[in-house]
Write an enzyme that holds these catalytic residues in place. Structure first.
Site, PDB file in Angstrom:
ATOM      1  N   GLY A  54       0.850  -1.186   0.000  1.00 45.15           N
ATOM      2  CA  GLY A  54       0.000   0.000   0.000  1.00 45.15           C
ATOM      3  C   GLY A  54       0.879   1.227   0.000  1.00 45.15           C
ATOM      4  O   GLY A  54       2.070   1.135   0.307  1.00 45.15           O
ATOM      5  N   CYS A  81       5.575  -5.918   1.235  1.00 49.06           N
ATOM      6  CA  CYS A  81       5.866  -4.482   1.127  1.00 49.06           C
ATOM      7  C   CYS A  81       5.330  -3.734   2.349  1.00 49.06           C
ATOM      8  O   CYS A  81       5.812  -3.923   3.454  1.00 49.06           O
ATOM      9  CB  CYS A  81       5.330  -3.929  -0.193  1.00 49.06           C
ATOM     10  N   TYR A  82       4.284  -2.905   2.169  1.00 51.97           N
ATOM     11  CA  TYR A  82       3.699  -2.233   3.343  1.00 51.97           C
ATOM     12  C   TYR A  82       3.291  -3.274   4.388  1.00 51.97           C
ATOM     13  O   TYR A  82       3.390  -3.037   5.594  1.00 51.97           O
ATOM     14  CB  TYR A  82       2.483  -1.406   2.900  1.00 51.97           C
ATOM     15  N   HIS A 169       7.848  -6.940  -4.108  1.00 51.05           N
ATOM     16  CA  HIS A 169       6.528  -7.374  -4.573  1.00 51.05           C
ATOM     17  C   HIS A 169       6.672  -8.740  -5.236  1.00 51.05           C
ATOM     18  O   HIS A 169       7.091  -8.818  -6.388  1.00 51.05           O
ATOM     19  CB  HIS A 169       5.960  -6.354  -5.553  1.00 51.05           C
ATOM     20  N   GLU A 171       4.342 -10.626  -6.158  1.00 53.49           N
ATOM     21  CA  GLU A 171       3.214 -10.931  -7.044  1.00 53.49           C
ATOM     22  C   GLU A 171       3.418 -10.439  -8.482  1.00 53.49           C
ATOM     23  O   GLU A 171       2.626 -10.772  -9.348  1.00 53.49           O
ATOM     24  CB  GLU A 171       1.926 -10.341  -6.460  1.00 53.49           C
ATOM     25  N   SER A 223     -22.886  -4.091 -23.485  1.00 55.64           N
ATOM     26  CA  SER A 223     -22.080  -2.978 -24.000  1.00 55.64           C
ATOM     27  C   SER A 223     -21.138  -3.408 -25.110  1.00 55.64           C
ATOM     28  O   SER A 223     -20.564  -2.577 -25.802  1.00 55.64           O
ATOM     29  CB  SER A 223     -21.240  -2.414 -22.861  1.00 55.64           C
ATOM     30  N   GLY A 224     -20.956  -4.717 -25.272  1.00 58.91           N
ATOM     31  CA  GLY A 224     -19.957  -5.186 -26.231  1.00 58.91           C
ATOM     32  C   GLY A 224     -18.629  -5.465 -25.556  1.00 58.91           C
ATOM     33  O   GLY A 224     -17.711  -5.994 -26.167  1.00 58.91           O
ATOM     34  N   GLY A 225     -18.518  -5.103 -24.271  1.00 56.84           N
ATOM     35  CA  GLY A 225     -17.308  -5.412 -23.509  1.00 56.84           C
ATOM     36  C   GLY A 225     -17.308  -6.887 -23.109  1.00 56.84           C
ATOM     37  O   GLY A 225     -18.323  -7.578 -23.221  1.00 56.84           O
ATOM     38  N   VAL A 226     -16.156  -7.347 -22.630  1.00 57.49           N
ATOM     39  CA  VAL A 226     -15.998  -8.762 -22.317  1.00 57.49           C
ATOM     40  C   VAL A 226     -16.975  -9.207 -21.213  1.00 57.49           C
ATOM     41  O   VAL A 226     -17.673 -10.218 -21.355  1.00 57.49           O
ATOM     42  CB  VAL A 226     -14.539  -9.042 -21.861  1.00 57.49           C
ATOM     43  N   ASP A 227     -17.065  -8.433 -20.140  1.00 61.51           N
ATOM     44  CA  ASP A 227     -17.824  -8.894 -18.975  1.00 61.51           C
ATOM     45  C   ASP A 227     -19.316  -9.040 -19.265  1.00 61.51           C
ATOM     46  O   ASP A 227     -19.913 -10.085 -18.989  1.00 61.51           O
ATOM     47  CB  ASP A 227     -17.641  -7.931 -17.787  1.00 61.51           C
ATOM     48  N   SER A 228     -19.920  -7.982 -19.811  1.00 57.20           N
ATOM     49  CA  SER A 228     -21.367  -8.084 -20.022  1.00 57.20           C
ATOM     50  C   SER A 228     -21.676  -9.126 -21.086  1.00 57.20           C
ATOM     51  O   SER A 228     -22.687  -9.827 -21.011  1.00 57.20           O
ATOM     52  CB  SER A 228     -21.991  -6.724 -20.360  1.00 57.20           C
ATOM     53  N   LYS A 367     -10.978 -10.809 -14.284  1.00 58.51           N
ATOM     54  CA  LYS A 367     -11.067 -10.677 -15.746  1.00 58.51           C
ATOM     55  C   LYS A 367     -10.514 -11.892 -16.504  1.00 58.51           C
ATOM     56  O   LYS A 367     -11.161 -12.405 -17.410  1.00 58.51           O
ATOM     57  CB  LYS A 367     -10.278  -9.425 -16.149  1.00 58.51           C
TER      58      LYS A 367
END
Ligand code: XMP
Length: 578
Positions: A54, A81-82, A169, A171, A223-228, A367
């Site tokens: 953070g 890290c933090y 980090h 990750e 919307s044409g996006g991946v999720d919807s 995602k």
């Protein structure tokens, strides 16, 4: 069914907390993110806890902390890290302000011990650091397990209590053996078992959809996006096409071919609202005003659709493509600064959400996991690998100017009086752009830090006239300019797809700015960026060959005087110009 999380990641405000949880899931173990202050009693079922990085300093009174009782649960804890500094601070060690920060790659010397967390990991290795404060003295019971040339406590451990901490980090991909460390912690120390297999998830997600929806039907704004699109396709598969309706709103602010592309998903209708949006945006130049108008018009269209199709009737519930990071942010727990401006919410939709008439099949997934689900049910990679595209569409990539203005020529370059949005610290800036004469990231960064009043630097790719002959002209969002941008965007998309360049970058906005000559009033700016989640981004340079090919075609577009390259990282620039 979604399992109980074996690993809990406590979010101490780092943009990387989701990345940590995702990396654990990639190991086949279900992990969730919780606010850092979550009470220990809510974490006692976990097999392991990870405290994320953070931006704060443990000595700032407002900085995030954790419930100290987590250290008495008998569960392993890993601080990153933090997270390491917080562990040192809370367990009786000491944290100091570093003399100078340590940012970027470093070589870690890791101690060779029999501890399971270091299995196969001893010796020198590359890690990625981003910190100023350092642990000065480790708490009692801990010893130092790793060092870099500038960080005396790059890793520490109290193996008897199963407490571990690292300053780097682990990750991120730049920490080359970070995955091994994480895997050692998750399996070797915490004893987790694999419970998260993403290759065969669709049947159980579809069952959850059927359980949630019951005998009702579902409608989506797609919307044409991946999720919807994935959420919509999963519902269609689970319930049958008769019980799922999708509506796509054509705002006239979409990319070339977008409406036809979305229609190929099938089973949805298109609501045409191009005129409505263009009329509402006529004469507007200010970015926040543009966004506001688009949000309002969207609400109007949605209300009209809900009304005319009687979707408030109780046989209908709303389907949404909400994914896991969205649920964390909207719950108000995320400390990392929110960047997206969300659309205004339609009252009717708000009511559906409040009364639980909503199905969100992707709300536990990241995602990449959504993409895997999409692949499992046979959606095309053309759809699944799409770059993110902002809701307000081309409107925020078509820059406007309130009045005619000349450029100011300085020793460093030309100050172009087109204002674009930037981000510095937590606040947004709105400032002119500096055009320099070379595609030089180092110089761009240096100039942005030394010249006050500019937040973005561009360099030339190809110009039809010298900069001294160009000026900025008053203009707004007209159908002509939107069409010019749409054509430019289509050219760039085609060429970057043909060359595979679209796979090398995270997002590739193409922007139209009102900088040009008497005969060609606009210029195009290329903005390919690399990013993890859009919160920060690196401007990246493509090959000269591709730049030249793109510029040659762009200069054929009617009204385009020049092609520029955005050299600004985020921060201080944002990805979109607005
Ligand atoms: P900025 O410009 O803030 O963008 O650096 C970060 C990411 O967010 C996307 N973006 C949006 N997405 N609605 C969206 O759905 C919006 O209003 C919006 N504004 C920015 C942007 O494309 C980038 O990926």
């Amino acid at each position: 069914m979604i399992p109980t999380a074996q690993i809990i990641v406590l979010d101490a405000g780092g943009q990387y907390c989701h990345l940590i949880a995702r990396k654990v899931r990639d190991l086949g173990v279900y992990a969730e993110v919780r606010p850092s202050e979550a009470p220990a009693s809510e974490l006692s079922h976990a097999r392991g806890i990870i405290i994320s990085g953070g931006p704060s300093s443990v000595y700032d009174p407002a900085s995030p902390t954790v419930d100290p009782a987590i250290f008495a649960l008998g569960i392993p804890v890993l601080g990153i890290c933090y997270g390491q500094q917080l562990m040192a601070h809370l367990l009786g060690g000491e944290v100091r302000k570093g003399v100078k920060g340590e940012y970027g790659l470093a070589t870690l010397e890791l101690e060779q011990t029999a501890d399971p967390v270091f299995a196969g990991l001893g010796g020198p290795q590359q890690v990625w650091m981003s910190h100023r404060d350092v642990v000065g003295r480790v708490p009692e019971g801990f010893h130092v397990t790793g060092r870099t040339s500038t960080c005396a406590v790059a890793a520490m451990a109290a193996p008897e209590r199963r407490f571990y901490a690292v300053q780097f980090h682990l990750e991120v991909v730049h920490t080359t053996r970070g995955n091994q460390y994480l895997s050692n912690y998750v399996f070797g120390v915490c004893g987790c078992e694999k419970d998260w297999d993403l290759t065969h998830r669709a049947p159980s997600v579809e069952q959850e959809i059927r359980d949630c929806v019951g005998a009702r039907s579902v409608f989506f704004f797609v919307s044409g996006g991946v999720d919807s699109s994935v959420a919509f396709a999963l519902c269609t598969q689970a319930l049958g096409a008769d019980r799922v309706r999708g509506v796509y709103v054509d705002t006239g602010l979409m990319r070339e071919g977008e409406t036809e592309f979305v229609q190929r998903i099938g089973n949805l209708t298109v609501e045409h609202a191009e005129e409505q949006f263009l009329t509402a945006l006529a004469g507007v130049t200010e970015p926040e005003k543009k966004r506001h108008i688009i949000g309002e018009e969207f609400v109007r269209v949605q209300e009209r659709i809900i009304e005319s199709r009687r979707l408030m009737d109780e046989n209908w519930i709303l389907g949404q493509g909400t994914i896991y990071p969205d649920t964390i942010e909207s719950g108000g727990t995320a400390k990392a600064a929110l960047i997206k401006t969300h659309h205004n919410r339609v009252a009717g939709i708000q009511r559906l959400i409040e009364t639980g008439r909503i199905v969100e099949p992707l709300k536990s997934f990241y995602k990449d996991e959504v993409r895997m689900l999409g692949r499992e049910i046979g959606l095309s990679s053309e759809l699944l690998d799409r770059h993110p595209f902002p809701g307000p569409g081309l409107a925020i990539r078509c820059l406007c100017a309130a009045e005619d203005e000349p450029l100011t020529l300085t020793a460093e370059g030309a100050i172009v009086p087109v204002h674009s949005v930037g981000v510095q610290g937590d606040s947004r800036t709105y400032a002119p752009v500096l055009a320099i004469d070379a595609l030089d990231h180092a110089r761009a960064t240096e100039l942005i830090n030394s010249i006050s009043g500019v937040n973005r630097v561009i360099g030339p790719v190809a110009l039809t006239a010298p900069m001294a002959q160009m000026k900025v002209r008053a203009c707004t969002l007209t159908a002509d300019r939107l069409e010019r941008l749409r054509r430019a965007d289509a050219i760039v998309r085609r060429l970057s797809h043909e060359t595979g360049y679209d796979h090398e970058v995270w997002q590739f906005p193409v922007i139209l700015i009102p900088l040009g000559t008497a005969t060609a009033p606009d210029s195009v700016v290329l903005r390919p960026v690399d990013s993890v989640d859009g919160m920060t981004a690196q401007s990246v340079l493509m090959s000269e060959e591709l730049r030249t090919r793109i510029a040659e075609e762009l200069l054929q577009v009617e009204g385009v005087a020049g092609v520029f390259y955005d050299l600004t990282h985020k921060p201080p620039g944002t990805i979109e110009w607005e």
